[in-house]
Write an enzyme that holds these catalytic residues in place. Structure first.
Site, PDB file in Angstrom:
ATOM      1  N   ASP A  20       0.860  -1.187   0.000  1.00  0.00           N
ATOM      2  CA  ASP A  20       0.000   0.000   0.000  1.00  0.00           C
ATOM      3  C   ASP A  20       0.896   1.237   0.000  1.00  0.00           C
ATOM      4  O   ASP A  20       2.099   1.147   0.258  1.00  0.00           O
ATOM      5  CB  ASP A  20      -0.893  -0.008   1.253  1.00  0.00           C
ATOM      6  CG  ASP A  20      -1.776   1.237   1.330  1.00  0.00           C
ATOM      7  OD1 ASP A  20      -2.426   1.568   0.313  1.00  0.00           O
ATOM      8  OD2 ASP A  20      -1.805   1.908   2.383  1.00  0.00           O
ATOM      9  N   SER A  21       0.272   2.390  -0.231  1.00  0.00           N
ATOM     10  CA  SER A  21       1.006   3.653  -0.176  1.00  0.00           C
ATOM     11  C   SER A  21       1.493   3.966   1.240  1.00  0.00           C
ATOM     12  O   SER A  21       2.366   4.800   1.421  1.00  0.00           O
ATOM     13  CB  SER A  21       0.094   4.784  -0.641  1.00  0.00           C
ATOM     14  OG  SER A  21      -1.092   4.800   0.124  1.00  0.00           O
ATOM     15  N   TYR A  52      -0.478   8.668  -2.037  1.00  0.00           N
ATOM     16  CA  TYR A  52      -0.465   8.477  -3.488  1.00  0.00           C
ATOM     17  C   TYR A  52      -1.705   9.137  -4.120  1.00  0.00           C
ATOM     18  O   TYR A  52      -1.685   9.479  -5.304  1.00  0.00           O
ATOM     19  CB  TYR A  52      -0.511   6.981  -3.839  1.00  0.00           C
ATOM     20  CG  TYR A  52       0.773   6.187  -3.648  1.00  0.00           C
ATOM     21  CD1 TYR A  52       1.886   6.696  -2.970  1.00  0.00           C
ATOM     22  CD2 TYR A  52       0.866   4.894  -4.155  1.00  0.00           C
ATOM     23  CE1 TYR A  52       3.037   5.940  -2.810  1.00  0.00           C
ATOM     24  CE2 TYR A  52       2.019   4.129  -4.002  1.00  0.00           C
ATOM     25  CZ  TYR A  52       3.099   4.650  -3.318  1.00  0.00           C
ATOM     26  OH  TYR A  52       4.235   3.890  -3.167  1.00  0.00           O
ATOM     27  N   GLY A  53      -2.771   9.279  -3.335  1.00  0.00           N
ATOM     28  CA  GLY A  53      -4.068   9.736  -3.861  1.00  0.00           C
ATOM     29  C   GLY A  53      -4.028  11.011  -4.688  1.00  0.00           C
ATOM     30  O   GLY A  53      -4.628  11.084  -5.760  1.00  0.00           O
ATOM     31  N   CYS A  83      -3.788  -0.794  -2.071  1.00  0.00           N
ATOM     32  CA  CYS A  83      -4.045   0.624  -2.329  1.00  0.00           C
ATOM     33  C   CYS A  83      -5.016   0.782  -3.504  1.00  0.00           C
ATOM     34  O   CYS A  83      -4.754   0.299  -4.613  1.00  0.00           O
ATOM     35  CB  CYS A  83      -2.719   1.310  -2.648  1.00  0.00           C
ATOM     36  SG  CYS A  83      -2.888   3.076  -2.939  1.00  0.00           S
ATOM     37  N   ASN A  84      -6.122   1.468  -3.248  1.00  0.00           N
ATOM     38  CA  ASN A  84      -7.119   1.689  -4.314  1.00  0.00           C
ATOM     39  C   ASN A  84      -6.553   2.547  -5.430  1.00  0.00           C
ATOM     40  O   ASN A  84      -6.875   2.357  -6.597  1.00  0.00           O
ATOM     41  CB  ASN A  84      -8.364   2.355  -3.746  1.00  0.00           C
ATOM     42  CG  ASN A  84      -9.234   1.405  -2.961  1.00  0.00           C
ATOM     43  OD1 ASN A  84     -10.294   1.009  -3.412  1.00  0.00           O
ATOM     44  ND2 ASN A  84      -8.796   1.010  -1.776  1.00  0.00           N
ATOM     45  N   THR A  85      -5.709   3.519  -5.055  1.00  0.00           N
ATOM     46  CA  THR A  85      -5.144   4.414  -6.069  1.00  0.00           C
ATOM     47  C   THR A  85      -4.236   3.629  -7.016  1.00  0.00           C
ATOM     48  O   THR A  85      -4.346   3.751  -8.244  1.00  0.00           O
ATOM     49  CB  THR A  85      -4.374   5.566  -5.384  1.00  0.00           C
ATOM     50  OG1 THR A  85      -5.225   6.168  -4.401  1.00  0.00           O
ATOM     51  CG2 THR A  85      -3.944   6.612  -6.376  1.00  0.00           C
ATOM     52  N   GLU A 162      -6.885   8.718  10.083  1.00  0.00           N
ATOM     53  CA  GLU A 162      -5.596   8.579  10.775  1.00  0.00           C
ATOM     54  C   GLU A 162      -5.617   9.272  12.131  1.00  0.00           C
ATOM     55  O   GLU A 162      -4.980   8.833  13.085  1.00  0.00           O
ATOM     56  CB  GLU A 162      -4.458   9.119   9.899  1.00  0.00           C
ATOM     57  CG  GLU A 162      -4.271   8.250   8.677  1.00  0.00           C
ATOM     58  CD  GLU A 162      -2.985   8.497   7.915  1.00  0.00           C
ATOM     59  OE1 GLU A 162      -2.183   9.339   8.336  1.00  0.00           O
ATOM     60  OE2 GLU A 162      -2.809   7.829   6.880  1.00  0.00           O
ATOM     61  N   CYS A 194     -11.285   3.180  -0.752  1.00  0.00           N
ATOM     62  CA  CYS A 194     -10.011   3.687  -0.220  1.00  0.00           C
ATOM     63  C   CYS A 194      -9.685   2.876   1.030  1.00  0.00           C
ATOM     64  O   CYS A 194     -10.596   2.514   1.795  1.00  0.00           O
ATOM     65  CB  CYS A 194     -10.152   5.174   0.126  1.00  0.00           C
ATOM     66  SG  CYS A 194      -8.688   5.872   0.926  1.00  0.00           S
ATOM     67  N   THR A 195      -8.402   2.639   1.221  1.00  0.00           N
ATOM     68  CA  THR A 195      -7.971   1.826   2.374  1.00  0.00           C
ATOM     69  C   THR A 195      -8.447   2.377   3.719  1.00  0.00           C
ATOM     70  O   THR A 195      -8.655   1.621   4.662  1.00  0.00           O
ATOM     71  CB  THR A 195      -6.430   1.786   2.421  1.00  0.00           C
ATOM     72  OG1 THR A 195      -5.922   3.118   2.230  1.00  0.00           O
ATOM     73  CG2 THR A 195      -5.866   0.870   1.359  1.00  0.00           C
ATOM     74  N   HIS A 196      -8.585   3.711   3.799  1.00  0.00           N
ATOM     75  CA  HIS A 196      -8.884   4.328   5.091  1.00  0.00           C
ATOM     76  C   HIS A 196     -10.377   4.311   5.451  1.00  0.00           C
ATOM     77  O   HIS A 196     -10.734   4.508   6.606  1.00  0.00           O
ATOM     78  CB  HIS A 196      -8.423   5.791   5.093  1.00  0.00           C
ATOM     79  CG  HIS A 196      -6.938   5.950   5.159  1.00  0.00           C
ATOM     80  ND1 HIS A 196      -6.093   5.411   4.213  1.00  0.00           N
ATOM     81  CD2 HIS A 196      -6.149   6.585   6.062  1.00  0.00           C
ATOM     82  CE1 HIS A 196      -4.837   5.721   4.532  1.00  0.00           C
ATOM     83  NE2 HIS A 196      -4.857   6.435   5.644  1.00  0.00           N
TER      84      HIS A 196
END
Ligand code: DGL
Length: 279
Positions: A20-21, A52-53, A83-85, A162, A194-196
């Site tokens: 992931d980023s 990265y987004g 990572c989705n991006t 975060e 998105c990961t978050h």
């Protein structure tokens, strides 16, 4: 502790590689651990170059190649692009450079979203890069060309997750602002692209209401990993507990605190690797 990264291990015993980023991909690791509790996992988070987004596809594609090379050095049997991006703009780069199978997060979530929506209006939220790429749109339309997809970048969700503001009025306010246009357009399904975003699932559900089904790309990806390993006869079937090893390109402030919240367990075996070139 066994060395899960040695070449002589039988293929089934080799670790799943996840990258992931940054720290966000730990939500995907969490879903994989829940679904596949016997698998070893090696994770790489590019914490020195996150996010990265907002970056251009060209830069993300360069990073994706380097991240892939890092995981391949650790004898992985499969690469999961958490990572989705990266999955949106550089999955082909990872596939081209990997001798082992690759799973991105877009395809699994898109398939489930297409089959879930009754109103044929699906919302997708993600980083600027993910939404601009229209990767989810193409993949959902591939399953059902009659579906209308409403994309919405939600960049503020990343720092809010975060910060641990998963039950905070500031997050509620931001969520209402971002999600109102999608709700107005009558979506009945929303992809958390998105990961978050799984961290903010409760607030997102509160804002969208019960008429909208949330599709968690981390969970759908874990299902896809299970099916792929099953179909290739690569599931680890060993009662010796698995090992989890985490590599990062930097150890930022609050790394452990945030990481443990995303992973849902204690974060051990974290090692910083040095040779990432920061551009
Ligand atoms: N991991 C990224 C994603 O899922 C979010 C954080 C970033 O912008 O790097 O798209």
């Amino acid at each position: 502790m066994i060395n899960i990264q040695q070449d002589i291990l039988p293929e089934k015993e080799r670790p799943i590689g996840v990258f992931d980023s940054g720290i966000g991909g730990l939500t995907v690791v969490r879903s994989i651990i829940n679904k596949l509790p016997k698998e070893h996992i090696v994770y790489f988070g590019d914490t020195a170059r996150v996010p990265y987004g907002p970056k251009s596809a060209e830069v993300v594609r360069t990073y994706a190649k380097e991240d892939t090379d890092i995981l391949l050095k650790h004898n992985v049997k499969l690469i999961v692009v958490a990572c989705n991006t990266v999955s949106s703009v550089a999955l082909d780069v990872v596939q081209k450079n990997s001798p082992v199978p690759v799973i991105g997060v877009i395809e699994p979530a898109a398939g489930i979203a297409a089959h879930t929506s009754k109103s044929k209006r699906v919302g997708v939220i993600g980083t600027l890069g993910t939404i601009a790429s229209c990767a989810y749109t193409s993949e959902i339309r591939h399953h059902d060309p009659d579906i209308t997809i409403e994309g919405q970048p939600c960049p503020l969700f990343v720092p809010l997750a975060e910060e641990g503001w998963d039950n905070h009025d500031a997050t509620r306010l931001v969520a209402r602002e971002y999600l109102a246009p999608l709700i107005e357009k009558g979506i009945d399904t929303l992809v958390l692209g998105c990961t978050h975003y799984p961290i903010l699932k409760d607030i997102i559900a509160e804002v969208t209401g019960p008429a909208v089904t949330l599709i968690d790309s981390a969970d759908s990806t874990a299902d896809a990993v299970l099916h792929l390993l099953q179909s290739k006869g690569l599931l680890r079937n060993n009662d010796i507990p698995p090992e989890y090893v985490f590599y990062v390109s930097d150890v930022p402030h609050k790394f452990r605190e945030i990481g443990e919240r995303f992973l849902g367990r204690e974060l051990r075996n974290v090692e910083k690797i040095g040779n990432i070139h920061i551009t």
